[in-house]
Design an enzyme around this catalytic site. Structure first.
Site, PDB file in Angstrom:
ATOM      1  N   TYR A 200       0.890  -1.002   0.036  1.00  0.00           N
ATOM      2  CA  TYR A 200       0.051   0.289  -0.075  1.00  0.00           C
ATOM      3  C   TYR A 200       0.998   1.136  -0.149  1.00  0.00           C
ATOM      4  CZ  TYR A 200      -4.148  -2.820   1.398  1.00  0.00           C
ATOM      5  OH  TYR A 200      -5.022  -3.746   1.256  1.00  0.00           O
ATOM      6  N   TYR A 384      -7.373  -5.147   9.984  1.00  0.00           N
ATOM      7  CA  TYR A 384      -6.957  -5.731   8.639  1.00  0.00           C
ATOM      8  C   TYR A 384      -7.206  -7.072   8.725  1.00  0.00           C
ATOM      9  CZ  TYR A 384      -5.000  -5.874   4.120  1.00  0.00           C
ATOM     10  OH  TYR A 384      -4.913  -5.979   2.549  1.00  0.00           O
TER      11      TYR A 384
HETATM   12  C1  PHB Z   1      -7.271  -6.682  -4.662  1.00  0.00           C
HETATM   13  O1  PHB Z   1      -8.155  -6.630  -5.422  1.00  0.00           O
HETATM   14  O2  PHB Z   1      -6.248  -7.645  -4.713  1.00  0.00           O
HETATM   15  C2  PHB Z   1      -7.461  -5.709  -3.473  1.00  0.00           C
HETATM   16  C3  PHB Z   1      -8.245  -4.915  -3.339  1.00  0.00           C
HETATM   17  C4  PHB Z   1      -8.069  -4.211  -2.316  1.00  0.00           C
HETATM   18  C5  PHB Z   1      -7.285  -3.924  -1.318  1.00  0.00           C
HETATM   19  C6  PHB Z   1      -6.402  -5.343  -1.371  1.00  0.00           C
HETATM   20  C7  PHB Z   1      -6.284  -6.104  -2.459  1.00  0.00           C
HETATM   21  O3  PHB Z   1      -7.373  -3.213  -0.214  1.00  0.00           O
END
Ligand code: PHB
Ligand code: RFL
Length: 389
Positions: A200, A384
């Site tokens: 991120y 999370y």
């Molecule tokens: C994903 O599409 O892999 C994805 C989308 C949002 C997130 C994490 C992964 O926060």
């Protein structure tokens, strides 16, 4: 036609609920507006909490996920040329599983078909009647022919644009909404992920996310203007922009290739209260939306399914309506916490148009605090990996 539970919507919420009910002998009929190919063509979530994995196990649909899903013990957070890891395992003892929503839905369809469960596709003009009384029914059309489905309960699993939520009279429902002034441009590409874990990244050019589906399939996102024209984002422009927003080492290691899917998603926080009206129960995106930053949409849909399934089971097996009576309150208590986390993570990681310098400093201080405080990291990691049901 008659069934016990009419399920509107054959997305993950509706299919998971249908499978859980089928396993304990409760009948349902799923009504889906689209074709199966269309539903399976939507690329969405990728991160599953333990609660969802356990529900899939209970539904008898976790065999492939257990073989092919990836356990992730942490994520990387990058900002201002700095980077730190949230170590879920160390901070919470838990992990998340990376396994695409498309795969979850494929497995749920296969299970429903194998167990002879009914799904009607390309259903039009669904109308829910009598939900406030004891004898609800649903009318709809397939290929121009009218149908009526009588039932004990209706599960509204038809997503944000469905009809279920709007069936609750305006005087009864309250909607809370926040629309963010940006979107996410996402691509799927048949390239190896840039890192074994999700990254991120909060950069001065905006947010970026490096995610994946498997060793050969990557999913990347960049914050964009929600009014951007998809046609104007060439693959090259996407990769260039992604490289500018992620840490230098990742930018150097990034393997690029043609996109096999590309789309822009708006970002929104939304909650409808209550989630029940008489014999109609809203589940998943029909009742609430989170911005995708916390990966909570599908996972929150799963916790709704858990509360509704438990309530229906209690009703049929013990003749006790307590779980159904408490459904809205229980589901919403968890939903609001997921909303808070998704809003906080979104607000911290994105650039806002016209953002005041003070607000920028607050974001930087927030991330610096998170980087330096184990307690702060534990709080983020706890959210999370998923709050308990
Ligand atoms: C994903 O599409 O892999 C994805 C989308 C949002 C997130 C994490 C992964 O926060
Ligand atoms: P869905 O998936 O929207 O399914 C609803 C179904 O109902 C059908 N339908 C109708 N059927 C009959 N009659 C009608 N009138 C109907 N109207 C609609 C639709 O055709 C559809 O098949 O809702 P559901 O089942 O509640 O599932 C919710 C999830 O799909 C959603 O929350 C997640 O995809 C959100 N999300 C993520 N969630 C996570 O937990 N982790 C993630 O990593 C994550 N990443 C994402 C995401 C969503 C994204 N987008 C595009 C919104 C990433 C993205 C980019």
């Amino acid at each position: 036609m008659r069934t016990q539970v009419a399920i509107i919507g054959g997305g993950p919420s509706g299919l998971l609920l249908g499978q859980l009910l089928a396993r304990c002998g409760i009948e349902s009929v799923v009504l889906e507006r689209q074709t199966k190919a269309y539903v399976l063509g939507r690329i969405r979530a990728g991160v599953l909490e333990r609660g969802l994995v356990e529900l899939l196990r209970e539904a008898g649909c976790a065999a492939r996920l257990e073989r092919e899903g990836f356990v992730h013990d942490g994520v990387l957070i990058a900002y201002d040329n700095k980077q730190f890891r949230l170590d879920f395992k160390e901070l919470t003892g838990e992990h998340v599983t990376v396994y695409g929503q498309t795969e979850v839905t494929t497995d749920l369809y296969a299970a429903r078909e194998a167990s002879g469960g009914v799904i009607h596709y390309e259903v039009e003009d669904v109308v829910i009647e009598g939900a406030e009384g004891d004898a609800p029914f649903v009318t709809y059309r397939i290929g121009g022919k009218n149908h009526r489905l009588d039932c004990d309960f209706v599960a509204g699993c038809d997503g944000f644009h469905g009809v279920s939520r709007k069936t609750i009279p305006e005087a009864v429902r309250t909607e809370y909404e926040k629309v963010y002034p940006f979107g996410w441009l996402g691509i799927l590409s048949e390239t190896p992920p840039v890192d074994p874990e999700l990254i991120y990244a909060c950069s001065e050019r905006g947010f970026a996310l490096c995610s994946m589906r498997n060793e050969a399939l990557s999913r990347y996102y960049v914050q964009c203007d929600v009014a951007d024209d998809l046609e104007e984002w060439s693959d090259q422009a996407f990769w260039d922009e992604l490289r500018r927003r992620i840490p230098a080492a990742a930018a150097d290691a990034l393997v690029t290739g043609p996109s096999i899917e590309k789309s822009i998603a708006p970002l929104r926080s939304f909650v409808c209260e209550p989630m029940r009206w008489g014999r109609l129960f809203l589940c998943g995106d029909a009742a609430h939306i989170v911005p995708p930053t916390g990966a909570k949409g599908l996972n929150t849909a799963a916790s709704d399914v858990h509360y509704l399934y438990t309530g229906l089971r209690q009703f049929y097996e013990e003749k006790d309506a307590e779980g159904l009576d408490q459904y809205s309150e229980r589901a919403l208590a968890r939903v609001w916490k997921a909303e808070r986390f998704s809003w906080w993570f979104t607000s911290t990681m994105h650039r806002f148009p016209g953002q005041a310098d003070f607000d920028l400093k607050m974001q930087q201080a927030e991330l610096a605090f998170l980087r330096s405080s184990r307690d702060a990291q534990a709080a983020v990691a706890t959210n999370y990996v998923g709050l308990p049901y």
